[in-house]
Enzyme design. Sequence first.
Site, mmCIF file in Angstrom:
data_model
loop_
_atom_site.group_PDB
_atom_site.id
_atom_site.type_symbol
_atom_site.label_atom_id
_atom_site.label_comp_id
_atom_site.label_asym_id
_atom_site.label_seq_id
_atom_site.Cartn_x
_atom_site.Cartn_y
_atom_site.Cartn_z
ATOM 1 N N GLU A 123 -67.071 -43.359 -48.408
ATOM 2 C CA GLU A 123 -66.695 -44.118 -47.197
ATOM 3 C C GLU A 123 -67.277 -43.460 -45.951
ATOM 4 O O GLU A 123 -67.219 -42.248 -45.800
ATOM 5 C CB GLU A 123 -65.176 -44.214 -47.098
ATOM 6 C CG GLU A 123 -64.660 -45.370 -47.933
ATOM 7 C CD GLU A 123 -63.168 -45.390 -48.084
ATOM 8 O OE1 GLU A 123 -62.587 -44.317 -48.325
ATOM 9 O OE2 GLU A 123 -62.575 -46.469 -47.970
ATOM 10 N N TYR A 128 -67.296 -42.012 -54.449
ATOM 11 C CA TYR A 128 -66.826 -42.666 -53.222
ATOM 12 C C TYR A 128 -67.541 -42.085 -52.013
ATOM 13 O O TYR A 128 -67.713 -40.868 -51.935
ATOM 14 C CB TYR A 128 -65.319 -42.449 -53.041
ATOM 15 C CG TYR A 128 -64.529 -43.722 -53.258
ATOM 16 C CD1 TYR A 128 -64.673 -44.776 -52.373
ATOM 17 C CD2 TYR A 128 -63.681 -43.871 -54.344
ATOM 18 C CE1 TYR A 128 -63.982 -45.956 -52.564
ATOM 19 C CE2 TYR A 128 -62.990 -45.053 -54.545
ATOM 20 C CZ TYR A 128 -63.144 -46.085 -53.651
ATOM 21 O OH TYR A 128 -62.471 -47.250 -53.832
ATOM 22 N N ARG A 170 -77.595 -56.470 -57.586
ATOM 23 C CA ARG A 170 -76.723 -57.410 -56.878
ATOM 24 C C ARG A 170 -76.114 -56.715 -55.676
ATOM 25 O O ARG A 170 -75.390 -55.732 -55.824
ATOM 26 C CB ARG A 170 -75.577 -57.877 -57.807
ATOM 27 C CG ARG A 170 -76.009 -58.696 -58.986
ATOM 28 C CD ARG A 170 -76.631 -59.999 -58.570
ATOM 29 N NE ARG A 170 -75.674 -60.896 -57.983
ATOM 30 C CZ ARG A 170 -75.165 -61.961 -58.598
ATOM 31 N NH1 ARG A 170 -75.524 -62.252 -59.827
ATOM 32 N NH2 ARG A 170 -74.305 -62.737 -57.994
ATOM 33 N N THR A 226 -79.213 -60.996 -49.322
ATOM 34 C CA THR A 226 -78.835 -60.388 -50.591
ATOM 35 C C THR A 226 -80.034 -59.587 -51.056
ATOM 36 O O THR A 226 -81.128 -59.674 -50.493
ATOM 37 C CB THR A 226 -78.473 -61.443 -51.659
ATOM 38 O OG1 THR A 226 -79.522 -62.391 -51.736
ATOM 39 C CG2 THR A 226 -77.161 -62.130 -51.348
ATOM 40 N N ASP A 271 -79.893 -65.679 -42.190
ATOM 41 C CA ASP A 271 -79.562 -65.323 -43.577
ATOM 42 C C ASP A 271 -80.784 -65.629 -44.449
ATOM 43 O O ASP A 271 -81.079 -66.787 -44.735
ATOM 44 C CB ASP A 271 -78.344 -66.148 -44.012
ATOM 45 C CG ASP A 271 -77.971 -65.911 -45.465
ATOM 46 O OD1 ASP A 271 -78.722 -65.237 -46.190
ATOM 47 O OD2 ASP A 271 -76.910 -66.422 -45.882
ATOM 48 N N LYS A 275 -82.414 -61.552 -55.209
ATOM 49 C CA LYS A 275 -83.076 -62.836 -55.480
ATOM 50 C C LYS A 275 -84.592 -62.585 -55.513
ATOM 51 O O LYS A 275 -85.056 -61.882 -56.404
ATOM 52 C CB LYS A 275 -82.634 -63.870 -54.450
ATOM 53 C CG LYS A 275 -81.123 -64.159 -54.587
ATOM 54 C CD LYS A 275 -80.600 -65.120 -53.571
ATOM 55 C CE LYS A 275 -79.143 -65.453 -53.856
ATOM 56 N NZ LYS A 275 -78.258 -65.227 -52.725
HETATM 57 N N1 DSN Z 1 -75.000 -68.400 -55.025
HETATM 58 C C1 DSN Z 1 -76.214 -68.182 -54.308
HETATM 59 C C2 DSN Z 1 -77.279 -69.132 -54.723
HETATM 60 O O1 DSN Z 1 -77.351 -69.412 -55.887
HETATM 61 O O2 DSN Z 1 -78.043 -69.584 -53.900
HETATM 62 C C3 DSN Z 1 -75.999 -68.186 -52.839
HETATM 63 O O3 DSN Z 1 -75.071 -67.233 -52.543
#
Ligand code: DSN
Length: 421
Positions: free
Chosen positions: A54, A52, A233, A224, A198, A227
């Site tokens: 925080e 942890y 993740r 994120t 984003d 990707k």
């Molecule tokens: N679920 C994601 C996507 O597949 O684009 C977006 O958060």
Amino acid sequence: MISALEKYDPQIYELIRQEEARQSGSIRLIPSENYVSLAVMMASSSCLTNKYAEGYPGKRYYEGQQVTDLIENLAVARAKKIFKADHANVQSYSGSVANLAAYNALIKPGDTIMGLSLSNGGHLTHGWNVSVSSKFYNSVQYSVDPKTGRLDYSQIEDLAKKNKPKIIISGATAYPREIDFKAFGDIAKKTGAYHVSDIAHISGLVVAGIHNSPVPHADIVSTTTHKTLRGPRGGMLLCKEEHADKVDKSVFPGVQGGPHMHTITALAVALAEADTAEFVTYAKQIKKNAKRLADKLLSYGFNLVSGGTDNHLILIDLRNKNIPGKKLAKALDRARIVTNYNTVPGDSASAFNPSGIRLGTPAVTTRGMKEDQMDIIAQFINKVADNIDNESIIEETGKEVLMLCSKFRVPEHFIIPGKDL
Ligand code: DSN
């Protein structure tokens, strides 16, 4: 580590093995998915999951941070370097939470946000009606031009002038064209709004310098990490120095508790991987592959939203083929080609059974597939679409897919060139 699991929990071990086989024995075209390196996988499953932390490095609420502080500082420094940002916060659990933290840093509940609608390629958290982002905030949604499938910046500016949002959100989850972040920044400046960008889908392309970056044009950038960036993740926020304190307070204690230190550790590894010439080559190949796949699909008579792609993804509008998106995605899945069904601009069908499917090339590119394999994949997709009710052809295609997959490295062996373990 995984082998040891066989002894302790054979049921879960077996399921992990099944998932591994599925991932290596299929052509994974969901544009938000990828294969992480063995190094990222190892860091992600390390003992950092036990800790942890925080707070932030140097100002935690729990003791025992001798190592976590060093790891988080390293992740932050690497993020700032590759995105050329003044400040980075690497604690967000996901892109959704990162977006909410970005809004919470800048505005109050009840204020107006303006983002691309989900049905036009935006994200749930850009103010879609079922998301908390439209319950906490007053949401105004812009669309793409129905004729071109592209963003119309003058329409966005008009809408912003009319509705005076406090935040304008740029970025998308199903938009196949390059986004002009400077144009969004200019609209935000002209209309007195903050600009939150984003870049969850395209952050790997931005880092590689093959998509323009919103960092100079946005107050806060959210992404994120899993990707095109090919990390674990998670989520991350980047911002100008003037917003650094607000962003940090908004993530913790604003919307989150303790950060997931194993994810931050794995992110640090992925950020170093992204800071290599090999990663730039990889990102360029993602784009080349998407373009080739799009061109080949067009030659088979598929309609693509906006007529093609500039990035890693393709949105097929199936209305001319009279095949519902879900039906094709399910048939493709039986043929070991994994996609997701998706709404297309102007879709009158429901989001659960929309008129399109969404494809992307980050994962197949990680496996080493190139333009020649994109031609074959397009052939497979066309064959399944043409034989949508013929199970034996679908099954036969699945066998061909398996053959193709067997020629390309599977994720457990994926190691960054020159960094063999
Ligand atoms: N679920 C994601 C996507 O597949 O684009 C977006 O958060």
